[in-house]
Design an enzyme around this catalytic site. Sequence first.
Site, PDB file in Angstrom:
ATOM      1  N   LYS A  14     -21.596  11.515  51.118  1.00 44.46           N
ATOM      2  CA  LYS A  14     -20.960  11.125  49.909  1.00 44.46           C
ATOM      3  C   LYS A  14     -21.800  10.990  48.921  1.00 44.46           C
ATOM      4  O   LYS A  14     -21.672  11.366  47.660  1.00 44.46           O
ATOM      5  CB  LYS A  14     -20.025   9.894  50.141  1.00 44.46           C
ATOM      6  CG  LYS A  14     -19.086  10.001  51.486  1.00 44.46           C
ATOM      7  CD  LYS A  14     -18.329   8.682  51.769  1.00 44.46           C
ATOM      8  CE  LYS A  14     -19.183   7.652  52.198  1.00 44.46           C
ATOM      9  NZ  LYS A  14     -19.910   7.471  53.311  1.00 44.46           N
ATOM     10  N   ARG A  89     -12.010   1.555  51.361  1.00 42.98           N
ATOM     11  CA  ARG A  89     -12.443   1.899  52.881  1.00 42.98           C
ATOM     12  C   ARG A  89     -11.333   1.605  53.759  1.00 42.98           C
ATOM     13  O   ARG A  89     -11.012   1.473  54.835  1.00 42.98           O
ATOM     14  CB  ARG A  89     -13.523   0.994  53.169  1.00 42.98           C
ATOM     15  CG  ARG A  89     -14.819   2.402  53.294  1.00 42.98           C
ATOM     16  CD  ARG A  89     -15.997   1.061  53.376  1.00 42.98           C
ATOM     17  NE  ARG A  89     -16.898   1.510  54.089  1.00 42.98           N
ATOM     18  CZ  ARG A  89     -18.038   2.128  53.451  1.00 42.98           C
ATOM     19  NH1 ARG A  89     -18.195   2.203  52.142  1.00 42.98           N
ATOM     20  NH2 ARG A  89     -18.915   2.410  54.224  1.00 42.98           N
ATOM     21  N   ARG A 128     -32.470  10.103  57.410  1.00 43.06           N
ATOM     22  CA  ARG A 128     -32.354   9.677  56.122  1.00 43.06           C
ATOM     23  C   ARG A 128     -33.494   8.771  55.759  1.00 43.06           C
ATOM     24  O   ARG A 128     -33.808   7.821  56.335  1.00 43.06           O
ATOM     25  CB  ARG A 128     -31.005   8.862  55.549  1.00 43.06           C
ATOM     26  CG  ARG A 128     -31.171   8.499  54.229  1.00 43.06           C
ATOM     27  CD  ARG A 128     -29.748   8.111  53.762  1.00 43.06           C
ATOM     28  NE  ARG A 128     -28.948   6.851  54.654  1.00 43.06           N
ATOM     29  CZ  ARG A 128     -27.778   6.457  54.521  1.00 43.06           C
ATOM     30  NH1 ARG A 128     -26.964   7.303  53.514  1.00 43.06           N
ATOM     31  NH2 ARG A 128     -27.423   5.832  55.091  1.00 43.06           N
ATOM     32  N   ARG A 161     -32.953   2.781  55.469  1.00 45.00           N
ATOM     33  CA  ARG A 161     -32.001   1.694  55.605  1.00 45.00           C
ATOM     34  C   ARG A 161     -31.974   0.667  56.730  1.00 45.00           C
ATOM     35  O   ARG A 161     -32.026   1.435  57.705  1.00 45.00           O
ATOM     36  CB  ARG A 161     -30.818   2.400  55.044  1.00 45.00           C
ATOM     37  CG  ARG A 161     -30.415   1.992  53.655  1.00 45.00           C
ATOM     38  CD  ARG A 161     -29.210   2.619  53.032  1.00 45.00           C
ATOM     39  NE  ARG A 161     -27.875   2.627  53.812  1.00 45.00           N
ATOM     40  CZ  ARG A 161     -26.682   2.879  53.367  1.00 45.00           C
ATOM     41  NH1 ARG A 161     -26.814   3.914  52.274  1.00 45.00           N
ATOM     42  NH2 ARG A 161     -25.574   2.796  54.225  1.00 45.00           N
ATOM     43  N   ARG A 172     -20.899   1.275  62.699  1.00 45.67           N
ATOM     44  CA  ARG A 172     -20.175   2.065  61.385  1.00 45.67           C
ATOM     45  C   ARG A 172     -19.326   3.008  61.670  1.00 45.67           C
ATOM     46  O   ARG A 172     -18.356   3.083  61.242  1.00 45.67           O
ATOM     47  CB  ARG A 172     -21.480   2.399  60.561  1.00 45.67           C
ATOM     48  CG  ARG A 172     -22.362   0.987  59.826  1.00 45.67           C
ATOM     49  CD  ARG A 172     -23.621   1.656  59.346  1.00 45.67           C
ATOM     50  NE  ARG A 172     -23.878   2.595  58.243  1.00 45.67           N
ATOM     51  CZ  ARG A 172     -24.546   3.363  57.966  1.00 45.67           C
ATOM     52  NH1 ARG A 172     -25.739   3.122  58.592  1.00 45.67           N
ATOM     53  NH2 ARG A 172     -24.380   4.123  56.990  1.00 45.67           N
TER      54      ARG A 172
HETATM   55  P1  AP5 Z   1     -25.647  10.471  52.496  1.00 44.60           P
HETATM   56  O1  AP5 Z   1     -25.424  11.273  51.251  1.00 44.60           O
HETATM   57  O2  AP5 Z   1     -26.733   9.459  51.987  1.00 44.60           O
HETATM   58  O3  AP5 Z   1     -24.476  10.032  53.225  1.00 44.60           O
HETATM   59  P2  AP5 Z   1     -23.227   9.142  52.833  1.00 44.60           P
HETATM   60  O4  AP5 Z   1     -21.837   9.609  53.241  1.00 44.60           O
HETATM   61  O5  AP5 Z   1     -23.476   8.561  51.540  1.00 44.60           O
HETATM   62  O6  AP5 Z   1     -23.497   7.797  53.818  1.00 44.60           O
HETATM   63  P3  AP5 Z   1     -23.856   6.472  53.807  1.00 44.60           P
HETATM   64  O7  AP5 Z   1     -24.482   6.001  55.129  1.00 44.60           O
HETATM   65  O8  AP5 Z   1     -24.273   6.021  52.498  1.00 44.60           O
HETATM   66  O9  AP5 Z   1     -22.437   6.038  53.929  1.00 44.60           O
HETATM   67  P4  AP5 Z   1     -21.853   4.575  54.227  1.00 44.60           P
HETATM   68  O10 AP5 Z   1     -20.456   4.793  53.898  1.00 44.60           O
HETATM   69  O11 AP5 Z   1     -22.169   4.143  55.492  1.00 44.60           O
HETATM   70  O12 AP5 Z   1     -22.833   3.572  53.383  1.00 44.60           O
HETATM   71  P5  AP5 Z   1     -22.602   2.449  52.174  1.00 44.60           P
HETATM   72  O13 AP5 Z   1     -23.657   2.588  51.404  1.00 44.60           O
HETATM   73  O14 AP5 Z   1     -21.199   3.136  51.385  1.00 44.60           O
HETATM   74  O15 AP5 Z   1     -26.330  11.489  53.399  1.00 44.60           O
HETATM   75  C1  AP5 Z   1     -26.824  11.069  54.748  1.00 44.60           C
HETATM   76  C2  AP5 Z   1     -28.241  12.031  54.930  1.00 44.60           C
HETATM   77  O16 AP5 Z   1     -27.776  13.377  55.346  1.00 44.60           O
HETATM   78  C3  AP5 Z   1     -29.277  11.896  53.792  1.00 44.60           C
HETATM   79  O17 AP5 Z   1     -30.573  11.974  54.367  1.00 44.60           O
HETATM   80  C4  AP5 Z   1     -29.035  13.077  53.013  1.00 44.60           C
HETATM   81  O18 AP5 Z   1     -30.134  13.732  52.538  1.00 44.60           O
HETATM   82  C5  AP5 Z   1     -28.585  14.077  54.209  1.00 44.60           C
HETATM   83  N1  AP5 Z   1     -27.481  15.215  53.983  1.00 44.60           N
HETATM   84  C6  AP5 Z   1     -26.279  15.049  53.227  1.00 44.60           C
HETATM   85  N2  AP5 Z   1     -25.583  15.827  53.259  1.00 44.60           N
HETATM   86  C7  AP5 Z   1     -26.066  16.794  53.726  1.00 44.60           C
HETATM   87  C8  AP5 Z   1     -25.922  18.210  53.958  1.00 44.60           C
HETATM   88  N3  AP5 Z   1     -24.600  19.006  53.287  1.00 44.60           N
HETATM   89  N4  AP5 Z   1     -26.686  19.245  54.679  1.00 44.60           N
HETATM   90  C9  AP5 Z   1     -27.796  18.459  55.259  1.00 44.60           C
HETATM   91  N5  AP5 Z   1     -28.251  17.145  54.902  1.00 44.60           N
HETATM   92  C10 AP5 Z   1     -27.482  16.226  54.403  1.00 44.60           C
HETATM   93  O19 AP5 Z   1     -21.916   1.192  52.709  1.00 44.60           O
HETATM   94  C11 AP5 Z   1     -22.866   0.653  53.559  1.00 44.60           C
HETATM   95  C12 AP5 Z   1     -22.211  -0.686  54.041  1.00 44.60           C
HETATM   96  O20 AP5 Z   1     -21.824  -1.494  52.891  1.00 44.60           O
HETATM   97  C13 AP5 Z   1     -20.810  -0.677  54.787  1.00 44.60           C
HETATM   98  O21 AP5 Z   1     -21.362  -0.589  56.242  1.00 44.60           O
HETATM   99  C14 AP5 Z   1     -20.312  -2.030  54.335  1.00 44.60           C
HETATM  100  O22 AP5 Z   1     -20.841  -3.123  55.406  1.00 44.60           O
HETATM  101  C15 AP5 Z   1     -20.481  -2.148  53.183  1.00 44.60           C
HETATM  102  N6  AP5 Z   1     -19.583  -1.473  52.078  1.00 44.60           N
HETATM  103  C16 AP5 Z   1     -19.708  -0.367  51.086  1.00 44.60           C
HETATM  104  N7  AP5 Z   1     -18.478  -0.213  50.611  1.00 44.60           N
HETATM  105  C17 AP5 Z   1     -17.464  -1.139  51.220  1.00 44.60           C
HETATM  106  C18 AP5 Z   1     -16.120  -1.365  50.952  1.00 44.60           C
HETATM  107  N8  AP5 Z   1     -15.730  -0.518  50.053  1.00 44.60           N
HETATM  108  N9  AP5 Z   1     -15.515  -2.117  51.786  1.00 44.60           N
HETATM  109  C19 AP5 Z   1     -16.059  -2.964  52.794  1.00 44.60           C
HETATM  110  N10 AP5 Z   1     -17.457  -2.849  52.801  1.00 44.60           N
HETATM  111  C20 AP5 Z   1     -18.116  -1.795  52.201  1.00 44.60           C
END
Ligand code: AP5
Length: 217
Positions: A14, A89, A128, A161, A172
């Site tokens: 994402k 979410r 990552r 991270r 997660r």
């Molecule tokens: P990346 O693009 O970083 O993946 P992502 O989907 O953004 O994954 P996240 O881990 O950031 O998602 P998340 O939903 O767990 O975390 P968030 O910060 O929202 O890609 C991952 C890796 O793969 C990278 O190294 C990238 O380079 C590689 N990659 C990507 N695409 C690729 C491809 N096509 N080919 C090859 N490699 C690729 O949330 C963190 C925490 O915050 C949650 O656990 C929760 O506690 C809290 N939180 C956030 N939002 C909310 C909400 N709305 N409600 C409640 N709690 C929340």
Amino acid sequence: MNAIVLLGAPGAGKGTAAERIRTETDYKHISTGDMLREAVKAHTPVGTQAEAYMKRGELVPDSIMVCLVEERLSRGVASDKYMFDGFPRTIEQAKLLDAVLGKLNAKVDYVFYLDAPRELLLSRLTGRRICRSCGANYHVVNIPPKKAGVCDACGGELYQRSDDTEATIGTRLEVFKEQTKSLIEYYSQRGVLVRVDAAQHRDLTLKEILGRLKSAG
Ligand code: AP5
């Protein structure tokens, strides 16, 4: 005001897709994960409340998330276009997003569901690395920096991270299955869901999303 949502499991890509959509379109990127990490770093009241949930890989309560997003949108203007990454979410968050957008005469136009298999998600998350200075995103195998541990763009230090450990990643992914996946049905019934293959090369994922946005005008 228009809005799109990037929906997908942790590691689906994402953030990677959002960063590239942001540079190629005029959508403003709202990542609730980034907003929360900034709040934790700055020791704000929201950050203090959110930190323990994030460390465990659990969702931060809806009440906190909605205030955070509402406050962010209140700083926008009517012509703004928003891309939500990691929000909503839960069904509750989706309903509250509709209500907030409704007050601004806006709605969710598309929800791009980035779909990828579990093993791929695990390897993406454990590999990552992020730049401490500019936030650029790398992967030790898929998108390696030229020099290990150093950002190509700014020379900053790359770090892992704290929620990218195997145990927290497991939680997660479970949380996604139990609390977030129901949004696929929710948005599908409203006719705005677009499934995107997120296992393919990131350029192709981007192409699919941009193609849909361009064809919609
Ligand atoms: P990346 O693009 O970083 O993946 P992502 O989907 O953004 O994954 P996240 O881990 O950031 O998602 P998340 O939903 O767990 O975390 P968030 O910060 O929202 O890609 C991952 C890796 O793969 C990278 O190294 C990238 O380079 C590689 N990659 C990507 N695409 C690729 C491809 N096509 N080919 C090859 N490699 C690729 O949330 C963190 C925490 O915050 C949650 O656990 C929760 O506690 C809290 N939180 C956030 N939002 C909310 C909400 N709305 N409600 C409640 N709690 C929340």
